[in-house]
Design a protein around this motif. Structure first.
Motif, short mmCIF file in Angstrom:
data_model
loop_
_atom_site.label_atom_id
_atom_site.label_comp_id
_atom_site.label_asym_id
_atom_site.label_seq_id
_atom_site.Cartn_x
_atom_site.Cartn_y
_atom_site.Cartn_z
N PHE A 146 9.26 17.34 -28.72
CA PHE A 146 10.02 16.52 -27.76
C PHE A 146 9.06 15.49 -27.20
O PHE A 146 8.09 15.84 -26.53
CB PHE A 146 10.59 17.41 -26.65
N ASP A 147 9.32 14.23 -27.48
CA ASP A 147 8.46 13.16 -26.96
C ASP A 147 9.13 12.54 -25.73
O ASP A 147 10.00 11.68 -25.84
CB ASP A 147 8.22 12.09 -28.03
N ALA A 148 8.72 13.02 -24.55
CA ALA A 148 9.34 12.57 -23.29
C ALA A 148 8.83 11.20 -22.87
O ALA A 148 9.29 10.66 -21.86
CB ALA A 148 9.08 13.59 -22.19
N ILE A 149 7.89 10.64 -23.60
CA ILE A 149 7.33 9.33 -23.25
C ILE A 149 7.84 8.27 -24.23
O ILE A 149 8.34 7.22 -23.83
CB ILE A 149 5.78 9.39 -23.28
N SER A 150 7.69 8.55 -25.53
CA SER A 150 8.27 7.71 -26.58
C SER A 150 7.76 6.28 -26.62
O SER A 150 8.49 5.35 -26.98
CB SER A 150 9.81 7.74 -26.52
N LEU A 151 6.48 6.10 -26.25
CA LEU A 151 5.83 4.82 -26.55
C LEU A 151 5.53 4.81 -28.05
O LEU A 151 5.49 5.88 -28.68
CB LEU A 151 4.52 4.71 -25.76
N PRO A 152 5.30 3.63 -28.65
CA PRO A 152 5.04 3.62 -30.09
C PRO A 152 3.93 4.61 -30.49
O PRO A 152 4.05 5.32 -31.50
CB PRO A 152 4.63 2.17 -30.36
N GLU A 153 2.87 4.70 -29.69
CA GLU A 153 1.76 5.59 -30.10
C GLU A 153 2.12 7.07 -30.02
O GLU A 153 1.71 7.86 -30.87
CB GLU A 153 0.47 5.29 -29.31
N THR A 154 2.91 7.45 -28.99
CA THR A 154 3.28 8.88 -28.92
C THR A 154 4.31 9.21 -30.01
O THR A 154 4.24 10.27 -30.63
CB THR A 154 3.85 9.27 -27.53
#
Ligand SMILES: NC(=O)c1ccc[n+]([C@@H]2O[C@H](COP(=O)([O-])OP(=O)(O)OC[C@H]3O[C@@H](n4cnc5c(N)ncnc54)[C@H](OP(=O)(O)O)[C@@H]3O)[C@@H](O)[C@H]2O)c1
Length: 360
Positions: A247-255
């Motif tokens: 689960f990527d709660a940030i979802s910036l391109p790098e994450t």
């Protein structure tokens, strides 16, 4: 019954036009329709989407608009067909981006099936729950809507929820990775993962949040500032189990790209912003974009109302803990500066909350 008359005015923080500036205004208090409650808003929490709507002109088409979808308060009046609530009950609800159901005002309407009573936390704590918990819950536990019938690409990992009978600890022994567990959404994803029994629960965050995240159920906290190679190596030292749920709660391109790379073949990655993954469709890996609104569409409403039915109990048990809170000064007026701080990434591990009734 409420002592308010329909012609009475209230204070509201209004966004008058696309990319406009917020204005403190007087607007009418809405009347509850069938299935709705009128709430006196004692606390409303701020979310990144509120500043994104204002500065980027996204999502909202009709102006003026009252934003704010994290709401807690007391029941002031009850619409037809609503059962189980009394005037004066302390409640929390997720708002909707329209003038009658926004949180940045002193009174708002709420759908009764997306409203839960709360008895053991403060209004400010309660207001931190709806958007973060709803987004985490929908991302992990809704049935996915096929992409070809959903242009918004709403999706979910599609797990069985821990609030349903037989759901607790259903995923015992399986590992999960949560990027950004100290964000509001991340904290609720972490707590739901714990209720679902995942282990290990590996999280990324700034290390000063380690003890706090462990108290919410993280088994491991990895420094979010590591390079991808360092992150990968840290995770390999923690577990050799496949990472089938991330689960990527940030979802910036790098994450997003790091998460996708770390995902095991056949696994599912939930992201909260639009995809910026470079190498999709490898090894049967699934990517789902979460739409964190429990009021609609109907698939979300179904999960949302089931969750809200059990939320009072989850809070009383301490199974779901609210975010830590920082109260903003000057009621609704304080929201403008608070949104600037969110925009400038100047908030760590706390939720900013305003008290609309304190507006001068
Ligand atoms: N799709 C939807 O419906 C939906 C719903 C709600 C939110 N969202 C989106 O979800 C995102 C998170 O929202 P939120 O309200 O939960 O945010 P938030 O609470 O404001 O997030 C702040 C936290 O993000 C962490 N963080 C920042 N960059 C990070 C990185 N590169 N890796 C790991 N952690 C990082 C920081 O952690 P540390 O302090 O530990 O450094 C900070 O505590 C936003 O982009 C928001 O727009 C989408």
């Amino acid at each position: 019954m409420s002592s308010l008359s329909s012609s009475q005015l209230q204070k509201a923080l209004v966004l008058p036009s696309r990319r406009g500036s917020f204005v403190l205004s007087s607007i009418p208090i809405p009347r509850p329709q069938k299935g709705q409650l009128l709430l006196k808003v004692h606390a409303c929490a701020l979310n990144p989407v509120d500043w994104k709507i204002q500065t980027r002109g996204i999502i909202v088409q009709d102006f003026p608009i009252v934003l704010g979808t994290d709401i807690s308060g007391t029941v002031e009046a009850i619409g037809d067909g609503v059962e189980g609530f009394s005037v004066g009950d302390r409640v929390l609800t997720q708002g909707v981006f329209d003038n009658n159901c926004g949180g940045f005002q002193q009174y708002t309407l709420a759908n009764a099936d997306i409203t839960a009573k709360e008895t053991n936390i403060s209004f400010e704590q309660a207001s931190t729950i709806p958007v973060g918990l709803g987004t985490a819950a929908l991302g992990l536990y809704t049935e996915s809507i096929p992409k070809d019938i959903d242009p918004l690409e709403r999706g979910s990992v599609g797990l069985f929820p821990p609030w349903e009978e037989g759901g607790r600890n259903k995923y015992a022994g399986k590992s999960v990775l949560i990027f950004g567990a100290s964000s509001s959404v991340g904290q609720y994803a972490l707590q739901l993962a714990k209720l679902s029994g995942f282990s290990p629960i590996i999280t990324t965050a700034s290390l000063h949040n380690t003890a706090f995240l462990q108290s919410l159920g993280a088994t491991h906290v990895v420094d979010r500032h590591l390079s991808f190679a360092e992150l990968q190596s840290s995770i390999r030292q923690i577990t050799s189990k496949p990472l089938e749920v991330i689960f990527d709660a940030i979802s910036l391109p790098e994450t997003q790209n790091a998460a996708y790379e770390l995902l095991s073949p056949g696994g599912c990655l939930a992201i909260v912003l639009f995809s910026s993954i470079n190498s999709a469709n490898e090894g049967g890996k699934r990517i789902v974009k979460v739409f964190g609104q429990v009021n609609f569409p109907p698939e979300n409403r179904k999960v949302g109302s089931a969750l809200y039915k059990r939320l009072t109990r989850l809070l009383e048990e301490g199974a779901i803990q609210p975010n830590r809170v920082e109260v903003l000064p000057r009621g609704l007026e304080g929201i403008v500066g608070g949104l600037d701080r969110l925009k400038n990434d100047a908030v760590s591990g706390v939720k900013l909350v305003a008290r609309p009734q304190e507006t001068a």
